[in-house]
Motif scaffolding. Structure first.
Motif, short mmCIF file in Angstrom:
data_model
loop_
_atom_site.label_atom_id
_atom_site.label_comp_id
_atom_site.label_asym_id
_atom_site.label_seq_id
_atom_site.Cartn_x
_atom_site.Cartn_y
_atom_site.Cartn_z
N ARG A 1 33.08 -11.18 -10.18
CA ARG A 1 33.51 -11.94 -9.00
C ARG A 1 33.24 -11.14 -7.73
O ARG A 1 32.93 -11.71 -6.68
CB ARG A 1 34.99 -12.30 -9.10
N TYR A 2 33.41 -9.84 -7.81
CA TYR A 2 33.16 -8.98 -6.66
C TYR A 2 31.67 -8.98 -6.30
O TYR A 2 31.32 -8.95 -5.13
CB TYR A 2 33.65 -7.57 -6.97
N ARG A 3 30.82 -9.02 -7.30
CA ARG A 3 29.37 -8.90 -7.10
C ARG A 3 28.67 -10.23 -6.79
O ARG A 3 27.57 -10.22 -6.25
CB ARG A 3 28.72 -8.29 -8.34
N HIS A 4 29.28 -11.35 -7.17
CA HIS A 4 28.59 -12.64 -7.06
C HIS A 4 29.42 -13.65 -6.27
O HIS A 4 30.64 -13.56 -6.22
CB HIS A 4 28.28 -13.20 -8.45
N GLN A 5 28.74 -14.63 -5.74
CA GLN A 5 29.37 -15.73 -5.01
C GLN A 5 29.74 -16.84 -6.01
O GLN A 5 29.15 -16.94 -7.08
CB GLN A 5 28.40 -16.29 -3.97
N PRO A 6 30.69 -17.70 -5.62
CA PRO A 6 31.07 -18.80 -6.53
C PRO A 6 29.90 -19.68 -6.96
O PRO A 6 29.88 -20.15 -8.10
CB PRO A 6 32.09 -19.60 -5.70
N ALA A 7 28.96 -19.88 -6.09
CA ALA A 7 27.83 -20.76 -6.42
C ALA A 7 27.05 -20.27 -7.64
O ALA A 7 26.46 -21.07 -8.36
CB ALA A 7 26.90 -20.89 -5.22
N SER A 8 27.07 -18.97 -7.88
CA SER A 8 26.34 -18.43 -9.04
C SER A 8 27.02 -18.77 -10.35
O SER A 8 26.38 -18.86 -11.39
CB SER A 8 26.18 -16.92 -8.91
N GLY A 9 28.35 -18.92 -10.30
CA GLY A 9 29.10 -19.19 -11.52
C GLY A 9 29.42 -17.94 -12.33
O GLY A 9 30.25 -17.98 -13.23
N ARG A 10 28.78 -16.82 -12.02
CA ARG A 10 29.03 -15.58 -12.77
C ARG A 10 30.37 -15.00 -12.37
O ARG A 10 30.59 -14.66 -11.21
CB ARG A 10 27.92 -14.57 -12.50
N GLY A 11 31.27 -14.90 -13.33
CA GLY A 11 32.62 -14.40 -13.08
C GLY A 11 33.58 -15.50 -12.65
O GLY A 11 34.75 -15.25 -12.45
N TYR A 12 33.08 -16.70 -12.54
CA TYR A 12 33.88 -17.84 -12.13
C TYR A 12 33.96 -18.80 -13.31
O TYR A 12 33.12 -19.70 -13.46
CB TYR A 12 33.26 -18.50 -10.89
N ALA A 13 34.97 -18.62 -14.13
CA ALA A 13 35.06 -19.32 -15.41
C ALA A 13 35.16 -20.83 -15.26
O ALA A 13 34.51 -21.58 -16.00
CB ALA A 13 36.26 -18.80 -16.21
N LEU A 14 35.96 -21.29 -14.32
CA LEU A 14 36.13 -22.73 -14.17
C LEU A 14 34.86 -23.38 -13.62
O LEU A 14 34.48 -24.47 -14.05
CB LEU A 14 37.33 -23.05 -13.27
N ILE A 15 34.21 -22.72 -12.69
CA ILE A 15 32.97 -23.26 -12.13
C ILE A 15 31.91 -23.36 -13.23
O ILE A 15 31.24 -24.38 -13.37
CB ILE A 15 32.49 -22.41 -10.94
N ALA A 16 31.79 -22.31 -14.02
CA ALA A 16 30.82 -22.33 -15.13
C ALA A 16 31.17 -23.43 -16.13
O ALA A 16 30.29 -24.14 -16.61
CB ALA A 16 30.78 -20.97 -15.81
N HIS A 17 32.46 -23.56 -16.44
CA HIS A 17 32.91 -24.59 -17.38
C HIS A 17 32.63 -25.99 -16.82
O HIS A 17 32.18 -26.88 -17.55
CB HIS A 17 34.40 -24.40 -17.67
#
Length: 164
Positions: free
Chosen positions: A46-62
């Motif tokens: 989450r620190y390294r990536h933005q929400p748009a990438s989905g990396r580290g953002y479990a709900l967005i990826a889901h």
């Protein structure tokens, strides 16, 4: 005073649960550190990536994977993502209490017989189990608390993307 058959049966049944409860506490203790490791990796992503990438953002990826857009479906998905850790947070202290109480019967029996060695062994098991259970509950409580906020932030982000 001799115990009646019902009291003896209840004591014996209670003693049967000691090993399964200790095994569950050990599993929850290991799970807590697993969840902490996943949490640390997710925090780094989450620190390294933005929400748009989905990396580290479990709900967005889901949501992307399952094509979820409905806020209620996202809420259900968020609850599902927290479910295991929330259960561990709630169950671990209860199992710790059970693991404390079960050895107290043999400890009191040994105390009345004057066998202090068995008293010490029973109390060691009781307090060690509750300590491990409380550590597991504390770790998973921390993980659930922060992840709950993260998921709320992700829901807001997803809802903004739908409205934009």
């Amino acid at each position: 005073m001799t115990p009646n058959p019902l009291e003896t049966m209840m004591y014996d049944i209670g003693q049967l649960f000691l090993l399964p409860v200790l095994a569950l506490i050990a599993i929850l203790f290991l799970y807590a550190f697993w969840a902490l490791g996943e949490f640390c990796i997710q925090a780094y992503l989450r620190y390294r990536h933005q929400p748009a990438s989905g990396r580290g953002y479990a709900l967005i990826a889901h949501a992307r994977k399952h094509r979820l857009h409905d806020p209620e479906a996202l809420d259900v998905a968020a609850h599902k993502l927290l479910e295991k850790a929330r259960i561990a947070t709630r169950v671990a202290p209860m199992l710790g209490l059970v693991a404390t109480m079960i050895p107290m019967g043999p400890a009191l029996r040994s105390l009345s017989d004057g066998n202090l060695g068995n008293v010490g062994m029973s109390l060691t098991i009781a307090f060690s189990a509750v300590i491990l259970a409380l550590i597991a509950a504390s770790i998973t409580f921390l993980v659930v608390g922060v992840r709950r906020r993260w998921l709320a932030e992700e829901m807001v982000w997803l809802n903004q993307q739908v409205l934009a």
